[in-house]
Motif scaffolding. Structure first.
Motif, PDB file in Angstrom:
ATOM      1  N   GLY A  82      53.435  37.954  44.576  1.00 43.91           N
ATOM      2  CA  GLY A  82      52.971  37.056  45.648  1.00 43.91           C
ATOM      3  C   GLY A  82      51.700  37.014  45.609  1.00 43.91           C
ATOM      4  O   GLY A  82      50.969  37.377  44.808  1.00 43.91           O
ATOM      5  N   ARG A  83      51.299  36.886  47.072  1.00 42.42           N
ATOM      6  CA  ARG A  83      49.818  36.841  47.441  1.00 42.42           C
ATOM      7  C   ARG A  83      49.111  38.081  47.673  1.00 42.42           C
ATOM      8  O   ARG A  83      49.847  39.024  48.095  1.00 42.42           O
ATOM      9  N   VAL A  84      48.025  38.072  47.299  1.00 46.28           N
ATOM     10  CA  VAL A  84      47.171  39.224  47.348  1.00 46.28           C
ATOM     11  C   VAL A  84      46.280  39.185  48.794  1.00 46.28           C
ATOM     12  O   VAL A  84      45.480  38.360  48.783  1.00 46.28           O
ATOM     13  N   LEU A  85      46.772  40.237  49.648  1.00 47.88           N
ATOM     14  CA  LEU A  85      45.930  40.016  51.123  1.00 47.88           C
ATOM     15  C   LEU A  85      45.276  41.567  51.169  1.00 47.88           C
ATOM     16  O   LEU A  85      45.636  42.315  50.393  1.00 47.88           O
ATOM     17  N   PRO A  86      44.257  41.467  51.906  1.00 45.34           N
ATOM     18  CA  PRO A  86      43.176  42.554  51.867  1.00 45.34           C
ATOM     19  C   PRO A  86      43.710  43.902  52.031  1.00 45.34           C
ATOM     20  O   PRO A  86      43.592  44.779  51.586  1.00 45.34           O
ATOM     21  N   PRO A  87      44.820  44.082  53.033  1.00 43.98           N
ATOM     22  CA  PRO A  87      45.393  45.626  53.207  1.00 43.98           C
ATOM     23  C   PRO A  87      45.930  46.115  52.158  1.00 43.98           C
ATOM     24  O   PRO A  87      45.628  47.271  51.626  1.00 43.98           O
ATOM     25  N   ASP A  88      46.739  45.212  51.263  1.00 43.08           N
ATOM     26  CA  ASP A  88      47.579  45.852  50.025  1.00 43.08           C
ATOM     27  C   ASP A  88      46.359  45.992  48.946  1.00 43.08           C
ATOM     28  O   ASP A  88      46.513  46.832  48.230  1.00 43.08           O
ATOM     29  N   LEU A  89      45.504  45.107  48.784  1.00 37.61           N
ATOM     30  CA  LEU A  89      44.344  45.451  47.809  1.00 37.61           C
ATOM     31  C   LEU A  89      43.473  46.629  48.178  1.00 37.61           C
ATOM     32  O   LEU A  89      43.475  47.366  47.199  1.00 37.61           O
ATOM     33  N   TRP A  90      43.072  46.668  49.216  1.00 33.90           N
ATOM     34  CA  TRP A  90      42.213  48.001  49.438  1.00 33.90           C
ATOM     35  C   TRP A  90      42.966  49.202  49.482  1.00 33.90           C
ATOM     36  O   TRP A  90      42.489  50.386  49.259  1.00 33.90           O
ATOM     37  N   HIS A  91      44.475  49.235  49.883  1.00 32.56           N
ATOM     38  CA  HIS A  91      45.473  50.446  49.728  1.00 32.56           C
ATOM     39  C   HIS A  91      45.362  50.729  48.211  1.00 32.56           C
ATOM     40  O   HIS A  91      45.144  52.073  47.945  1.00 32.56           O
ATOM     41  N   PHE A  92      45.456  49.759  47.355  1.00 33.06           N
ATOM     42  CA  PHE A  92      45.538  50.205  46.036  1.00 33.06           C
ATOM     43  C   PHE A  92      44.375  50.767  45.531  1.00 33.06           C
ATOM     44  O   PHE A  92      44.282  52.004  44.711  1.00 33.06           O
ATOM     45  N   TYR A  93      43.106  50.289  45.939  1.00 30.80           N
ATOM     46  CA  TYR A  93      41.816  50.718  45.479  1.00 30.80           C
ATOM     47  C   TYR A  93      41.686  52.144  46.151  1.00 30.80           C
ATOM     48  O   TYR A  93      40.931  52.869  45.315  1.00 30.80           O
ATOM     49  N   GLU A  94      41.999  52.492  47.392  1.00 31.99           N
ATOM     50  CA  GLU A  94      41.757  53.619  47.844  1.00 31.99           C
ATOM     51  C   GLU A  94      42.522  54.771  47.185  1.00 31.99           C
ATOM     52  O   GLU A  94      42.415  56.076  47.100  1.00 31.99           O
ATOM     53  N   THR A  95      43.771  54.252  46.663  1.00 27.28           N
ATOM     54  CA  THR A  95      44.591  55.291  46.019  1.00 27.28           C
ATOM     55  C   THR A  95      44.065  55.631  44.397  1.00 27.28           C
ATOM     56  O   THR A  95      44.969  55.993  43.623  1.00 27.28           O
ATOM     57  N   GLY A  96      43.035  55.074  44.053  1.00 25.52           N
ATOM     58  CA  GLY A  96      42.381  54.961  42.596  1.00 25.52           C
ATOM     59  C   GLY A  96      42.510  54.062  41.581  1.00 25.52           C
ATOM     60  O   GLY A  96      42.233  54.404  40.501  1.00 25.52           O
ATOM     61  N   CYS A  97      43.070  52.927  42.174  1.00 26.02           N
ATOM     62  CA  CYS A  97      43.454  51.899  41.185  1.00 26.02           C
ATOM     63  C   CYS A  97      42.441  50.963  40.754  1.00 26.02           C
ATOM     64  O   CYS A  97      41.484  50.825  41.987  1.00 26.02           O
ATOM     65  N   SER A  98      42.087  50.104  39.793  1.00 28.31           N
ATOM     66  CA  SER A  98      40.964  49.353  39.410  1.00 28.31           C
ATOM     67  C   SER A  98      41.792  48.016  40.073  1.00 28.31           C
ATOM     68  O   SER A  98      42.901  47.658  39.687  1.00 28.31           O
ATOM     69  N   VAL A  99      40.621  46.970  40.222  1.00 26.34           N
ATOM     70  CA  VAL A  99      40.962  45.731  40.328  1.00 26.34           C
ATOM     71  C   VAL A  99      40.302  44.824  39.571  1.00 26.34           C
ATOM     72  O   VAL A  99      39.186  44.818  39.227  1.00 26.34           O
ATOM     73  N   ARG A 100      41.148  43.900  38.747  1.00 25.29           N
ATOM     74  CA  ARG A 100      40.342  42.861  37.996  1.00 25.29           C
ATOM     75  C   ARG A 100      41.083  41.705  38.417  1.00 25.29           C
ATOM     76  O   ARG A 100      42.093  41.241  38.700  1.00 25.29           O
ATOM     77  N   MET A 101      39.751  40.809  38.542  1.00 24.98           N
ATOM     78  CA  MET A 101      40.044  39.328  38.859  1.00 24.98           C
ATOM     79  C   MET A 101      39.633  38.418  37.492  1.00 24.98           C
ATOM     80  O   MET A 101      38.738  38.531  37.221  1.00 24.98           O
ATOM     81  N   LEU A 102      40.710  37.822  37.114  1.00 24.69           N
ATOM     82  CA  LEU A 102      40.408  36.773  35.883  1.00 24.69           C
ATOM     83  C   LEU A 102      39.753  35.644  36.254  1.00 24.69           C
ATOM     84  O   LEU A 102      39.301  35.163  35.128  1.00 24.69           O
ATOM     85  N   ASN A 103      39.607  35.150  37.388  1.00 24.32           N
ATOM     86  CA  ASN A 103      38.916  33.857  37.469  1.00 24.32           C
ATOM     87  C   ASN A 103      38.195  33.475  38.723  1.00 24.32           C
ATOM     88  O   ASN A 103      38.532  32.698  39.527  1.00 24.32           O
ATOM     89  N   PRO A 104      37.223  34.458  39.068  1.00 25.87           N
ATOM     90  CA  PRO A 104      36.558  34.461  40.289  1.00 25.87           C
ATOM     91  C   PRO A 104      35.975  33.209  40.582  1.00 25.87           C
ATOM     92  O   PRO A 104      35.667  32.683  41.893  1.00 25.87           O
ATOM     93  N   GLN A 105      35.423  32.266  39.338  1.00 24.77           N
ATOM     94  CA  GLN A 105      34.903  31.198  39.526  1.00 24.77           C
ATOM     95  C   GLN A 105      35.621  30.021  40.350  1.00 24.77           C
ATOM     96  O   GLN A 105      35.110  29.066  40.718  1.00 24.77           O
ATOM     97  N   THR A 106      36.869  30.171  40.210  1.00 27.44           N
ATOM     98  CA  THR A 106      37.730  29.292  40.888  1.00 27.44           C
ATOM     99  C   THR A 106      37.323  29.478  42.566  1.00 27.44           C
ATOM    100  O   THR A 106      37.547  28.350  43.151  1.00 27.44           O
TER     101      THR A 106
END
Length: 714
Positions: free
Chosen positions: A344-368
């Motif tokens: 599903g959709r990426v919303l800020p609470p979930d993404l920042w939770h992953f980030y705080e637990t030590g996971c990296s975030v990669r975005m494939l097409n930020p230019q979109t």
């Protein structure tokens, strides 16, 4: 959204300002006509339909590359140079697109009178270049040996001969470049939005058209050392030329920025990205495809306008960004790389939770979704003339998101925030030098020898490394990292060109050379194959000489031309849609004020295109003329989406005569040409076809411009 202001002081401009090119009009004996049917269109799944025969066909397709580094994904980029410090030293899955087809009737036109060129404005031309439009046969379409095919080729040759004697173009000395011939007749224009039907334009139109105003593959070498330089005190010199420039912005010569050659603007953007301590020429001569380059600037804000955690948070809140399609959540622990994508959709609470637990975030097409990254990419793609991709990587302190690996792209790492340690290793075997395919995840024990480079990137630094260079990156304790990886030159090497060229060359040579159609010897199987590969009988040597002699017959200039056109056609499908500068906005189809909306409900064209208007292509690489299936087509990317390959490739199918008008525009770019000088009979309808697809900039006639100026001073 944050944007970065343009740095105008560093732009380099040609000495001559663009001027209108005046050519004596060339007439055609038969007017173009056409009719079109419009099929229903669906958004995601392309629906096959029979290929109509038409003067112009249009298929919709838009793309967005996403090429990055850390795990080999596609991406895109664009900026201009400053004074930093230096030490020398991937792909996204295609999305299904909708396919548009239109049924139209083919018409033909023949031209008769010659056109002479005259100089106008600042354009001084002294020589003529004849128009040559050729039809190249392909591996799928080789009917030249049939009576119908021979007749067709004779007719095309006669038309080309006629066109040579009737139309001549002058090529500006400074802007002579490749670019094939081109042609346009009339356009059937399907829109790309879901639930909208294609719109067609009549071919026979005499009325004025509405318009707004105005290297060698060598092994990687170790990084050479370049002395660090102090950062430039002038803050403006460090701002990316990514933000939209105003219409009044000019270069040192006084020419408006939007009037410059788009390839020059792309080069300036690239110069900003890698500079200013190293020039583009020095980079291409010393580092490109050869060895890594480290640029240390001591300026943490150099790339700050491109991206930030705040911009990421806003993007997630205002757009439907999805896991896997757009964003990956990854980790690399104890030698194992894992992906943790939910659905599903990426919303800020979930993404920042992953980030705080030590996971990296990669975005494939930020230019979109991010204009700053889009603007960087769209400018760079003009200079490199290939898909330009971008990924961003956000990594928490003391962690690593990806295993060691190498990619199939030229990678430029732009450190935005924080710090990250990078270790680069040379290829393990010759096949990995300038690799054509990205590697799988590698184990630490597979890395050979000490790293070529082991460095911690600070905010504002840049790191470049070629295809096939093994790399791994991790944050350092107490510091996070945010960087963008810009990628270019994926599937853009000589081997890719030859893959296109050899089938075309073989098919053409087989038509022309009876020897290639002779049967193979009865005993060929007794002298070749894995069982016989270690022997060298007299008969085998004789056959090898014979086969090599036949292989030499495959070479032809026409096959090279056709293969290059196919690579350029691929670029048109891959490219981001153009970014229209404010200074040219009102002179394109995108501008406001083109139509007057009356109180009685009618809509009137507020301004018109006439024979006194002057036109040029929007960008040097905005379209490509391609001969395929024994037809002439113009592929273009103005209808592309910022999402990679969201739609099918866009093209207009043309007749042989109207191609001369597009060829003239291609060869004259960035000069303007008077509409009355175009070697096309239905000039206004021809220009309308191009203008409605967003392919040209059209300046009004002098009378209208003077009238507007007078009105504005009252």
């Amino acid at each position: 959204m944050e944007t970065v202001a343009a740095s105008n002081s560093e732009l380099v401009v040609p000495k001559d300002e663009p001027g209108d090119v005046v050519l004596a009009p060339v007439t055609v004996s038969t007017p173009l006509t056409g009719s079109n049917k419009k099929p229903s269109q669906k958004r995601k799944k392309p629906t096959p339909s029979p290929q109509p025969s038409s003067i112009i066909k249009l298929k919709a397709d838009n793309n967005e590359p996403g090429n990055a580094t850390e795990n080999g994904e596609q991406q895109q980029v664009q900026p201009v140079p400053k004074e930093p410090v230096i030490e020398a030293v991937t792909p996204v899955p295609k999305k299904q697109k909708k396919k548009h087809t239109e049924d139209t009737k083919q018409t033909t036109a023949q031209k008769s009178s010659p056109g002479k060129k005259q100089k106008s404005g600042n354009a001084a031309f002294t020589s003529k270049v004849p128009f040559h439009i050729k039809l190249y046969s392909t591996s799928k379409q080789l009917s030249a040996s049939t009576p119908a095919g021979i007749a067709k080729k004779k007719k095309a040759k006669q038309q080309a001969t006629t066109s040579t004697s009737t139309a001549g173009t002058l090529v500006p000395e400074q802007h002579k470049q490749q670019n094939g011939t081109s042609a346009i007749g009339v356009t059937a224009e399907p829109k790309k939005k879901a639930s909208k039907k294609a719109r067609t334009a009549k071919v026979n139109g005499d009325s004025a058209v509405g318009l707004p105003p105005t290297s060698i593959a060598t092994p990687l070498k170790r990084a050479s050392q370049i002395k660090k330089e102090p950062k430039t005190p002038n803050r403006m010199n460090h701002l990316s030329p990514v933000a939209g420039t105003s219409a009044s912005a000019t270069n040192p010569s006084g020419t408006a920025l939007h009037e410059l050659d788009s390839v020059m603007i792309g080069r300036q953007t690239f110069a900003w990205m890698i500079g200013p301590a190293i020039t583009v020429d020095e980079f291409m001569r010393t580092y490109w495809e050869r060895k890594p380059l480290l640029v240390q600037r001591n300026d943490r804000a150099y790339y700050a306008g491109l991206l930030s955690r705040g911009m990421i948070d806003e993007m997630l809140r205002t757009n439907n960004v999805e896991y896997t399609k757009n964003i990956d959540i990854t980790s690399y622990r104890d030698g194992q790389r894992e992906t943790h994508n939910p659905d599903g959709r990426v919303l800020p609470p979930d993404l920042w939770h992953f980030y705080e637990t030590g996971c990296s975030v990669r975005m494939l097409n930020p230019q979109t979704y991010l204009r700053s990254v889009y603007e960087l990419n769209v400018k760079l793609q003009e200079y490199f003339h290939c898909m330009t991709g971008a990924n961003f990587y956000l990594t928490p302190p003391g962690s690593q998101g990806f295993a060691p690996h190498y990619d199939d792209i030229e990678a430029f790492v732009l450190q935005i925030e924080g710090r990250k340690r990078w270790r680069l290793y040379g290829p393990r075997q010759p096949q990995e030098v300038l690799a054509r395919v990205s590697s799988e995840n590698l184990r630490q024990d597979e890395l050979v020898g000490p790293p070529l480079l082991d460095v911690v990137l600070e905010a504002g630094d840049l790191l470049y490394f070629p295809r096939g260079c093994i790399h791994q990156a991790a944050t350092v304790p107490g510091a996070h990292s945010l960087h963008i990886t810009v990628s270019v030159y994926q599937r853009n090497c000589w081997a890719d060109l030859f893959e296109q060229m050899l089938p075309i060359a073989l098919a053409t040579a087989a038509d022309m050379e009876p020897q290639l159609r002779e049967g193979i010897p009865l005993d060929l199987h007794q002298h070749f194959g894995i069982v016989h590969s270690d022997g060298m009988s007299a008969e085998r040597r004789r056959l090898v000489v014979r086969i090599r002699a036949m292989f030499d017959k495959l070479f032809s200039d026409a096959a090279i031309d056709a293969a290059v056109d196919q690579l350029a056609k691929r670029f048109q499908h891959d490219a981001l849609p153009p970014l229209v500068d404010f200074g040219e906005w009102d002179d394109t189809v995108y501008g406001g004020g083109n139509y007057e909306f009356r109180a009685d409900g009618t809509v009137r064209c507020a301004r018109s295109i006439d024979d006194h208007s002057s036109v040029r292509l929007l960008r040097r690489n905005i379209l490509r003329l391609v001969s395929e299936e024994e037809k002439l087509r113009i592929y273009y990317h103005t209808d592309n989406s910022r999402e990679y390959h969201q739609y099918e490739a866009n093209f207009l199918e043309l007749d042989h005569e109207t191609a001369l008008g597009v060829e003239l525009l291609i060869k004259m770019y960035p000069r303007y040409v008077l509409v009355s000088s175009l070697p096309v009979e239905d000039r206004l309808e021809f220009i309308r076809s191009l203008w409605e697809k967003g392919l040209i900039v059209c300046r009004r006639s002098g009378e209208e411009a003077r009238a507007d100026t007078s009105a504005s001073t009252l």
